[in-house]
Motif scaffolding. Structure first.
Motif, short mmCIF file in Angstrom:
data_model
loop_
_atom_site.label_atom_id
_atom_site.label_comp_id
_atom_site.label_asym_id
_atom_site.label_seq_id
_atom_site.Cartn_x
_atom_site.Cartn_y
_atom_site.Cartn_z
N PHE A 1 0.82 -1.22 0.00
CA PHE A 1 0.00 0.00 0.00
C PHE A 1 0.85 1.27 0.00
O PHE A 1 0.39 2.32 -0.46
N LEU A 2 2.10 1.20 0.50
CA LEU A 2 2.98 2.35 0.35
C LEU A 2 3.25 2.63 -1.13
O LEU A 2 3.22 3.79 -1.58
N ALA A 3 3.54 1.56 -1.88
CA ALA A 3 3.78 1.74 -3.31
C ALA A 3 2.55 2.32 -4.01
O ALA A 3 2.66 3.23 -4.86
N LEU A 4 1.37 1.83 -3.66
CA LEU A 4 0.14 2.33 -4.28
C LEU A 4 -0.13 3.78 -3.88
O LEU A 4 -0.62 4.57 -4.70
N THR A 5 0.20 4.16 -2.64
CA THR A 5 0.02 5.55 -2.22
C THR A 5 0.89 6.48 -3.04
O THR A 5 0.46 7.56 -3.45
N GLY A 6 2.13 6.06 -3.29
CA GLY A 6 3.01 6.89 -4.11
C GLY A 6 2.50 7.07 -5.53
O GLY A 6 2.75 8.10 -6.17
N LEU A 7 1.77 6.09 -6.05
CA LEU A 7 1.24 6.17 -7.41
C LEU A 7 -0.06 6.95 -7.50
O LEU A 7 -0.49 7.32 -8.60
N ALA A 8 -0.72 7.19 -6.35
CA ALA A 8 -2.03 7.85 -6.35
C ALA A 8 -1.88 9.31 -6.79
O ALA A 8 -1.04 10.04 -6.27
N HIS A 9 -2.71 9.74 -7.73
CA HIS A 9 -2.59 11.09 -8.29
C HIS A 9 -3.79 11.98 -7.97
O HIS A 9 -3.88 13.09 -8.49
N ARG A 10 -4.68 11.51 -7.14
CA ARG A 10 -5.81 12.31 -6.69
C ARG A 10 -5.95 12.14 -5.17
O ARG A 10 -5.64 11.06 -4.64
N PRO A 11 -6.41 13.17 -4.45
CA PRO A 11 -6.53 13.05 -2.99
C PRO A 11 -7.38 11.87 -2.54
O PRO A 11 -7.05 11.22 -1.55
N TRP A 12 -8.46 11.57 -3.27
CA TRP A 12 -9.30 10.46 -2.82
C TRP A 12 -8.60 9.12 -3.02
O TRP A 12 -8.80 8.18 -2.23
N LEU A 13 -7.75 9.01 -4.04
CA LEU A 13 -6.95 7.79 -4.20
C LEU A 13 -5.89 7.68 -3.11
O LEU A 13 -5.62 6.59 -2.60
N VAL A 14 -5.27 8.81 -2.78
CA VAL A 14 -4.31 8.82 -1.67
C VAL A 14 -4.98 8.34 -0.39
O VAL A 14 -4.41 7.55 0.37
N ALA A 15 -6.21 8.80 -0.15
CA ALA A 15 -6.93 8.41 1.07
C ALA A 15 -7.16 6.90 1.11
O ALA A 15 -6.94 6.26 2.15
N ILE A 16 -7.60 6.33 0.01
CA ILE A 16 -7.86 4.88 -0.03
C ILE A 16 -6.58 4.09 0.24
O ILE A 16 -6.57 3.14 1.05
N CYS A 17 -5.51 4.48 -0.42
CA CYS A 17 -4.25 3.75 -0.24
C CYS A 17 -3.69 3.93 1.16
O CYS A 17 -3.11 2.99 1.73
N TRP A 18 -3.86 5.13 1.72
CA TRP A 18 -3.35 5.36 3.07
C TRP A 18 -4.13 4.56 4.10
O TRP A 18 -3.58 4.13 5.12
#
Length: 434
Positions: free
Chosen positions: A108-125
């Motif tokens: 999920f750290l790797a996926l958080t780094g790839l997230a390009h929108r705040p809502w995607l960052v939230a899901i991965c975090w």
């Protein structure tokens, strides 16, 4: 009950390294990567910086709520894990959860780094927070599983000191190597995979007797530990004091940028200096007070005093908000927080009410600390938005630290008694009676 055998240097090394990468994975994004990532996505080059602070706080708060649920559930599941049904390399109750949690953090750290929108960052975090809670519950449960009471302060010191060192190593790696957000996340993920796997497989985890597994227990209410008065007072104090700490530390980057009006490069460099100062005092305080609590006891008193020292740091910064004074406040915060986390965790292990539920109950203890560290930024964001500045953040950090210390006084004092050596012969028994 038989005392556990003394643990050796290898056990402590692996345990410390496991916690080091857990803290790096959780706190480096919190202190640096997430603020930078979300600031670039939401602040419009600084024109909407308060909006960026609020979004960052909300995302961290959502992750905290997920961790609140995941930690105790993972701990309870490990309490009920019958390792005798596993291959021997998977261990007993804790290893499979420590291993799985470590790999979940990395993914999920790797996926958080790839997230390009705040809502995607939230899901991965949220995924990172859940995995951190799972791994933390498993590793922490090894303390009462394998350590005698007079060694738990040292293990707690390892957790507390590695927390501060993890921030320095994580933020330092990103800043010194000049890593962008995505490479920073990927480096953290790789470290968690390597070290987390090594520690999970290297730490002993023998199957527990079935009598110690929390399977089919019906003689007490579910979540009975939350009805234990002393345990609840300790939990409440730990939560509130951790919120106070998070208010005083987690918004440092935004404070440097928009409170002290430093440019981005200077703020990143000065953040690293602040973290180094904070770390030195956290590590020193953790080791010293962990040893004192093992040798002298008085864990409740030391925990309360540590919370009061932490409270003073907020007053220092509030009185004169400059960078030099902020460094002094960071040092004072490090002394108080290092002692509070170390002695407070050892105190928590002394208060665990049911041996069959150690994993679950320590999952709750971990959550109370992690929740404070993750809810703090959300509360701080609201305070910044309310007054358009940072003074209320530091004032509230002081107040909550005092409240957390006073709540800890509600738990009974449980000084660990020195080890009693049983007589090995009738002659020894006779001598002992004399």
């Amino acid at each position: 009950m038989n005392r556990p055998a003394p643990i050796g240097r290898r056990w402590m090394t692996l345990f410390t390294l496991a916690w080091l990468v857990i803290w790096m994975a959780q706190l480096t994004p919190l202190q640096l990567l997430l603020p930078l990532q979300l600031d670039s996505q939401t602040s419009d080059d600084g024109d909407r910086w308060i909006h960026s602070v609020v979004v960052s706080g909300l995302i961290l708060g959502i992750g905290a709520l997920a961790g609140v649920v995941a930690g105790p559930l993972a701990g309870a599941a490990s309490d009920r894990t019958d390792g005798s049904r596993f291959p021997s390399w998977l261990g007993g109750r804790r290893r499979v959860w420590a291993f799985g949690g470590s790999w979940g953090i990395a993914l999920f750290l790797a996926l958080t780094g790839l997230a390009h929108r705040p809502w995607l960052v939230a899901i991965c975090w949220v995924g990172v927070s859940v995995a951190v809670a799972v791994a933390s519950a498993a590793f922490t449960a090894m303390i009462p599983d394998q350590l005698a009471p007079d060694q738990r302060g040292a293990a707690s010191a390892a957790i507390g000191s590695s927390q501060a060192l993890g921030i320095v190593l994580g933020v330092g790696t990103v800043v010194v190597l000049g890593l962008d957000v995505l490479p920073g996340y990927l480096v953290l993920a790789a470290l968690v995979v390597v070290v987390g796997t090594w520690a999970s497989m290297g730490l002993p985890d023998r199957p527990a007797p079935r009598s110690e597994l929390a399977i089919g227990i019906t003689d007490r209410p579910r979540w009975a530990s939350l009805r234990d008065r002393d345990f609840c007072w300790m939990l409440g104090g730990r939560l509130i004091a951790n919120v106070g700490n998070a208010l005083g530390t987690s918004l440092f980057l935004f404070f440097l940028l928009y409170g002290l009006h430093q440019d981005k490069d200077a703020a990143e460099d000065n953040l690293l200096i602040l973290i180094v100062v904070y770390t030195i005092f956290v590590v020193g305080s953790s080791v010293i007070f962990g040893m004192i609590s093992d040798r002298r006891g008085h864990r409740r008193t030391l925990t309360v005093v540590a919370a009061m020292v932490q409270a003073c740091s907020g007053l220092v910064i509030l009185a004169h908000p400059t960078y030099a004074v902020t460094m002094a406040g960071a040092a004072l915060m490090g002394v108080g927080y290092g002692a509070f986390m170390t002695v407070g965790l050892a105190f928590a292990t002394d208060l665990l009410p049911h041996v069959e539920d150690h994993g679950r109950d320590l999952g709750i203890v971990n959550v109370s600390a992690a929740l404070g560290q993750l809810v703090g930024p959300m509360l701080g964001a609201g305070l910044v938005a309310a007054v358009g500045g940072f003074w209320l953040v530091f004032a509230m950090a002081c107040v909550l630290s005092v409240v957390g210390g006073l709540m800890t006084l509600g738990a009974r004092n449980t000084d660990s008694a020195p080890a009693v050596v049983e007589p090995t012969s009738s002659a020894d028994a006779g001598s002992a009676r004399k």
